[in-house]
Design an enzyme around this catalytic site. Structure first.
Site, short mmCIF file in Angstrom:
data_model
loop_
_atom_site.label_atom_id
_atom_site.label_comp_id
_atom_site.label_asym_id
_atom_site.label_seq_id
_atom_site.Cartn_x
_atom_site.Cartn_y
_atom_site.Cartn_z
N TYR A 34 24.74 0.82 -61.33
CA TYR A 34 24.99 1.95 -60.46
C TYR A 34 26.14 2.82 -60.81
O TYR A 34 27.10 2.16 -61.37
CB TYR A 34 25.17 1.42 -58.82
CG TYR A 34 24.03 0.74 -58.28
CD1 TYR A 34 22.99 1.09 -57.64
CD2 TYR A 34 23.90 -0.75 -58.40
CE1 TYR A 34 22.43 0.84 -57.00
CE2 TYR A 34 22.95 -1.46 -58.00
CZ TYR A 34 21.90 -0.60 -56.91
OH TYR A 34 20.99 -1.17 -56.49
N ASP A 91 19.09 2.74 -50.46
CA ASP A 91 19.12 3.44 -49.00
C ASP A 91 18.55 4.68 -49.16
O ASP A 91 18.58 5.31 -50.17
CB ASP A 91 20.44 3.29 -48.68
CG ASP A 91 21.14 2.09 -48.35
OD1 ASP A 91 20.34 1.04 -48.14
OD2 ASP A 91 22.29 1.94 -48.35
#
Length: 269
Positions: free
Chosen positions: A126, A68
């Site tokens: 992540y 994003d």
């Protein structure tokens, strides 16, 4: 390489094509995410343009993780096809001389022609970074989320354990997603303290939904702040309702750490 199976290679001779894998790091602050879009500059757009100029042919990369806007990366993976005679391992050096300083290709290599960044089995990792103190530190403002309320690390660790394994993560997925299958497998979800005032949420899985890691981070933060119990994570998973989970944590605290690929006896790193 194009997005669609069998679409072809824009007139390129299949006999001379090489598939190249890039490991790409970037600071996402100034970009509208990975994927090309009309409302702003993206990582994919910059790579396509710079590679096309460098190699003298039209290049379209495919990324493994379509991060994003504002999200960072230390090891996102992209692949493309080329007829260039530049040695594959040298492409990263030539490319980095042309890229902006907030995008750096860490490595380039040739991979088998059937390698696809998103369709091959992979394990993605992540990290969500939190600065947990009363006063912010300006040098950390771009890649670490400042949260001033005290967070209970042990409660966050207990909550994270509920997320490991294969579950339906519909509660941890943006309502804007179009996917029907929301079952995903989390191999590990840990919460550790780095130094006195930094907390790192680290998640490794075989696949993720839209905003899934940021919603996990927001929910674990709410547990650490005492707004919900660690045991409530199991109930949130069962309800399969986005409104039951915590807020979506801000994008700038999230970094794609890396992706590991396995294909028979070949290991892609």
């Amino acid at each position: 390489m194009t997005e669609e199976e069998g679409k072809g290679n824009s007139g390129k001779d299949p006999g001379t094509l090489k598939r190249i894998k890039l490991v790409v790091s970037y600071e996402g602050t100034n970009y509208c995410g990975w994927q090309v879009q009309p409302n702003g500059i993206t990582i994919e757009e910059v790579l396509n343009r710079t590679l096309s100029e460098l190699l003298g042919e039209q290049i379209q990369v495919i990324g493994a993780s379509r991060t994003d806007a504002g999200v960072h990366s230390l090891g996102n993976v992209a692949a493309f096809d080329t007829e260039s005679r530049i040695p594959p391992e040298k492409i990263c050096y030539a490319l980095n001389q042309r890229l902006p300083e907030d995008i750096v290709v860490q490595s380039s290599c040739q991979v088998p022609g059937n390698f696809h960044p998103r369709r091959c089995y992979s394990e993605k990792t992540y990290e969500y970074r939190i600065l947990n103190r009363k006063i912010p530190i300006p040098t950390l403002r771009r890649d670490t989320y400042f949260y001033y309320r005290n967070l209970d690390l042990l409660k966050m660790q207990r909550a994270a354990a509920y997320l490991e394994g294969e579950h339906d993560f519909k509660s941890f997925c943006s309502v804007r997603t179009s996917v029907e299958d929301t079952v995903r497998k989390i191999l590990s979800c840990t919460v550790e303290r780095e130094a006195q005032d930094k907390i790192i949420i680290r998640v490794t899985g075989t696949g993720f939904l839209y905003n899934m890691v940021r919603i996990i981070a927001g929910t674990l933060i709410s547990v650490g702040a005492g707004e919900r119990t660690p045991e409530s994570i199991g109930e949130i998973l069962e309800k399969r309702d986005r409104s039951q989970a915590g807020p979506t944590a801000p994008a700038h605290g999230l970094t794609m750490i890396g992706i590991q690929y396995r294909d028979s006896d070949i290991l892609f790193l």
